[in-house]
Enzyme design. Structure first.
Site, PDB file in Angstrom:
ATOM      1  N   ASP A 116       0.864  -1.169   0.000  1.00 19.06           N
ATOM      2  CA  ASP A 116       0.000   0.000   0.000  1.00 19.06           C
ATOM      3  C   ASP A 116       0.902   1.220   0.000  1.00 19.06           C
ATOM      4  O   ASP A 116       2.112   1.106   0.217  1.00 19.06           O
ATOM      5  CB  ASP A 116      -0.931  -0.001   1.221  1.00 19.06           C
TER       6      ASP A 116
ATOM      7  N   ARG B 248     -12.267  -2.858  -8.615  1.00 22.60           N
ATOM      8  CA  ARG B 248     -12.850  -2.167  -9.760  1.00 22.60           C
ATOM      9  C   ARG B 248     -12.334  -2.812 -11.045  1.00 22.60           C
ATOM     10  O   ARG B 248     -11.157  -3.169 -11.155  1.00 22.60           O
ATOM     11  CB  ARG B 248     -12.489  -0.675  -9.758  1.00 22.60           C
TER      12      ARG B 248
ATOM     13  N   ASP C 221     -14.964 -10.403  -9.851  1.00 25.44           N
ATOM     14  CA  ASP C 221     -16.301  -9.963  -9.460  1.00 25.44           C
ATOM     15  C   ASP C 221     -16.651  -8.627 -10.107  1.00 25.44           C
ATOM     16  O   ASP C 221     -17.797  -8.196 -10.044  1.00 25.44           O
ATOM     17  CB  ASP C 221     -16.387  -9.829  -7.929  1.00 25.44           C
TER      18      ASP C 221
ATOM     19  N   GLU D 125     -18.757  -3.099 -17.312  1.00 25.26           N
ATOM     20  CA  GLU D 125     -19.859  -3.989 -16.922  1.00 25.26           C
ATOM     21  C   GLU D 125     -21.210  -3.283 -17.061  1.00 25.26           C
ATOM     22  O   GLU D 125     -21.301  -2.077 -16.852  1.00 25.26           O
ATOM     23  CB  GLU D 125     -19.651  -4.492 -15.487  1.00 25.26           C
TER      24      GLU D 125
ATOM     25  N   HIS E  49     -20.546  -8.783  -9.884  1.00 19.27           N
ATOM     26  CA  HIS E  49     -20.393  -7.656  -8.968  1.00 19.27           C
ATOM     27  C   HIS E  49     -21.223  -7.871  -7.693  1.00 19.27           C
ATOM     28  O   HIS E  49     -22.086  -7.055  -7.338  1.00 19.27           O
ATOM     29  CB  HIS E  49     -20.793  -6.347  -9.648  1.00 19.27           C
TER      30      HIS E  49
END
Length: 319
Positions: free
Chosen positions: A177, A238, A262, A267, A285
């Site tokens: 991160d 995302r 997912d 989309e 999703h």
């Protein structure tokens, strides 16, 4: 007299009940995807907007909103569908719903990891198409999770919640991160100063980063080449963090063994090549699609509206 609130999609019963108790709600009765023109038109006589992630509030849309709109609250943790600079220029307060999705999305990320490792999608397809010939020693042989290195890109609330669940499967947790987590939040997870370092050891790689200019399409051919041969990638963040053509090519060649997805760019009109790839575990999703999560998201979004219309700071304000 109640203030008026436009809600662009149907929300869980408990959320709508609270909204209707406190506001004169302009509701999208048939739950269709409203166009931006519809939103602008219906905003002419309301005090605030409660939108969702599928409502693309681009600069031109923000600028077209009537002067009476000073509050936009989104039923999502993500806000990449809102031009925040345009909202700031218009003096419109924007808030999101950041906490409700944490556990539910981490569960879906873990499901993607499990489904990919154990080839669950292929197995279900075999059952549903009545093509299962019966048990065989080499049929749909996958891999166990214990001892495998899981790289988590994005160690915020969702990334840490995923790490907690993956530890239950005896996975070795690594992460990257922008800022290293506090020791009490790492619980033994190994920090990598660079994404390249994380990619190089990730037998399983989970994308949990936000969609920002610097992260969009980061997962491309160059990133894949830095990973171990036959690694597994999952994405519950995302869709536009992944360059689809590069991922599909790597899955077809065997450079990556599996992908659990997912979320998708564009989309629901996803890249057609995914449909014929057996080494994918695909979900529509579902990240926050748990009633507990959706209720909390709605309540947080309404908390923002309540505060803004009362002249106070939004508890989950972005601008």
């Amino acid at each position: 007299m109640k203030k008026r609130l436009l809600i662009t999609r149907r929300l869980p019963d408990a959320v709508e009940a609270r909204a209707n108790a406190d506001y004169d709600v302009v509701q999208n009765e048939d739950d269709h995807q409203m166009t931006t023109d519809e939103i602008v038109e219906k905003a002419t006589d309301v005090d605030a907007l409660l939108i969702t992630i599928t409502d693309k509030m681009r600069e031109d849309v923000i600028m077209a909103l009537p002067e009476n709109i000073k509050t936009i609250s989104t039923f999502s943790i993500g806000f990449d569908h809102i031009d925040l600079e345009a909202a700031k220029a218009r003096g419109i307060k924007v808030g999101n719903a950041p906490h409700g999705v944490t556990v539910a999305t981490a569960e879906i990320a873990m499901l993607l990891i499990l489904g990919s490792a154990r080839r669950a999608g292929e197995g279900e397809q075999m059952i549903r198409t009545k093509s299962w010939p019966g048990w065989a020693p080499l049929q749909l042989v996958g891999q166990r999770l214990d001892g495998k290195k899981l790289g988590i890109f994005g160690f915020g609330k969702i990334g840490r919640a995923l790490a907690q669940r993956a530890r239950g499967f005896d996975m070795e947790i690594h992460y990257h991160d922008i800022v290293r987590a506090k020791p009490e939040d790492e619980h033994g997870a190994i920090y990598h100063e660079t994404l390249d370092s994380l990619l190089s050891i990730s037998e399983f790689f989970s994308i949990n980063a936000p969609s920002l200019p610097e992260t969009r399409y980061f997962f491309n051919k160059e990133a894949i080449e830095k990973m171990p041969q036959g690694a597994v990638v999952v994405n519950s963040a995302r869709g536009d963090l992944v360059k689809d053509d590069d991922l599909i090519a790597a899955l077809k060649s065997g450079r990556l063994s599996y992908a659990g997805l997912d979320v998708f760019a564009g989309e629901p009109a996803i890249n057609e090549a995914y449909y014929d790839l057996p080494n994918t575990f695909l979900l529509p999703h579902l990240g926050s699609a748990a009633i507990e999560a959706r209720n909390q998201m709605g309540f947080e979004a309404l908390d923002n509206v309540d505060a803004a219309l009362d002249g106070k700071d939004m508890p989950f304000g972005l601008t």
